[in-house]
Design a protein around this motif. Structure first.
Motif, short mmCIF file in Angstrom:
data_model
loop_
_atom_site.label_atom_id
_atom_site.label_comp_id
_atom_site.label_asym_id
_atom_site.label_seq_id
_atom_site.Cartn_x
_atom_site.Cartn_y
_atom_site.Cartn_z
N VAL A 162 -57.39 114.74 -16.87
CA VAL A 162 -58.21 115.69 -17.63
C VAL A 162 -59.47 116.01 -16.85
O VAL A 162 -59.86 117.16 -16.69
N THR A 165 -58.98 118.46 -13.95
CA THR A 165 -58.58 119.83 -14.29
C THR A 165 -59.84 120.62 -14.63
O THR A 165 -60.73 120.12 -15.30
N ASP A 167 -62.51 123.47 -16.17
CA ASP A 167 -62.73 124.03 -17.50
C ASP A 167 -61.87 125.28 -17.64
O ASP A 167 -61.77 126.07 -16.69
N LYS A 187 -58.30 122.98 -21.52
CA LYS A 187 -59.59 122.29 -21.48
C LYS A 187 -60.70 123.29 -21.77
O LYS A 187 -60.81 124.31 -21.10
N VAL A 193 -60.25 119.61 -25.94
CA VAL A 193 -59.01 120.26 -25.51
C VAL A 193 -58.30 120.89 -26.70
O VAL A 193 -58.29 120.33 -27.80
#
Ligand code: SAH
Length: 207
Positions: A162, A165, A167, A187, A193
């Motif tokens: 997460v 990755t 935004d 995200k 999320v």
């Protein structure tokens, strides 16, 4: 047209029942799946089903690879992190959509990673980067990724993935032990999320 090519284009046509993205269908029609599966499974390479690839692992059915590519909404130039290289087939389909130099894939079993690297090289996807290691940690050196997906089932999105990755980027994974659901998570800038459930699936578990 060679027999493999004909079988592959027929497979891509059959997937139209489930997949509408023409770029994804073209990617499936391009990647020589018969060169990614073990020799003794080659005859079944263009049947729409999973196949064993050694080390107790399986290559996903073509429709699942196509559906995941469609859900991820991949565009040329997207930086993509894949967890679970397996034989490299799924990575090659992703490479068709974003460019091989933008695909980073982590495989837990070193022999599978070595074989996948060799096959990707031999089939023209040599610029895909493959690393042996624990995918739960991601591949921080090349972060942030526009898209991150797992081809093995996890209880939850691993936190490092997460983090790696960007935004507004998208993660996709089979989540759950036993009963798994294919979950897409976008995200948000505020760190939350936004999840969408894409139904029940069956993948090998994350190690
Ligand atoms: N995408 C693959 C299918 C892979 S099956 C293909 O096209 O062939 C799932 C893969 O995830 C297996 O190869 C398995 O070894 C790998 N895997 C499982 N746990 C992992 C982990 N923690 N990190 C990286 N890879 C993992």
């Amino acid at each position: 047209m060679a027999d493999w090519d004909r079988q592959r284009s027929r497979l891509s046509d059959r997937l139209r029942e489930r997949v509408v993205d023409e770029d994804v269908l073209a990617a499936i029609a391009s990647v020589p799946r018969h060169l990614f599966v073990p020799d003794d499974k080659r005859h079944a390479a263009y049947a729409d089903r999973p196949l064993p690839i050694g080390s107790g692992q399986t290559i996903s059915a073509p429709h699942m690879v196509a559906i995941m590519a469609e859900i991820l909404d991949l565009s040329p130039g997207d930086q993509v992190l894949e967890i679970g290289t397996g034989c490299g087939y799924h990575a090659a389909v992703t490479a068709e959509l974003v460019g091989p130099e933008n695909v980073y894939s982590v495989e837990y079993h070193a022999p599978l990673a070595d074989d996948a690297r060799e096959t990707l090289d031999a089939t023209g996807y040599g610029e895909v980067s493959v690393r042996a290691g624990d995918g739960k940690q991601g591949w921080p050196e090349h972060a942030p990724y526009d898209r991150t997906y797992l081809t093995c089932a996890a209880p939850e999105f691993p936190a490092p993935l997460v983090d790696q990755t960007r935004d507004s980027g998208v993660l996709l994974a089979p989540l759950g032990d036993g009963q798994q659901r294919l979950i897409r998570a976008e995200k948000q800038a505020d760190g939350t999320v936004n999840r969408v459930d894409h139904g029940g699936v069956r993948f090998v578990p994350l190690q």
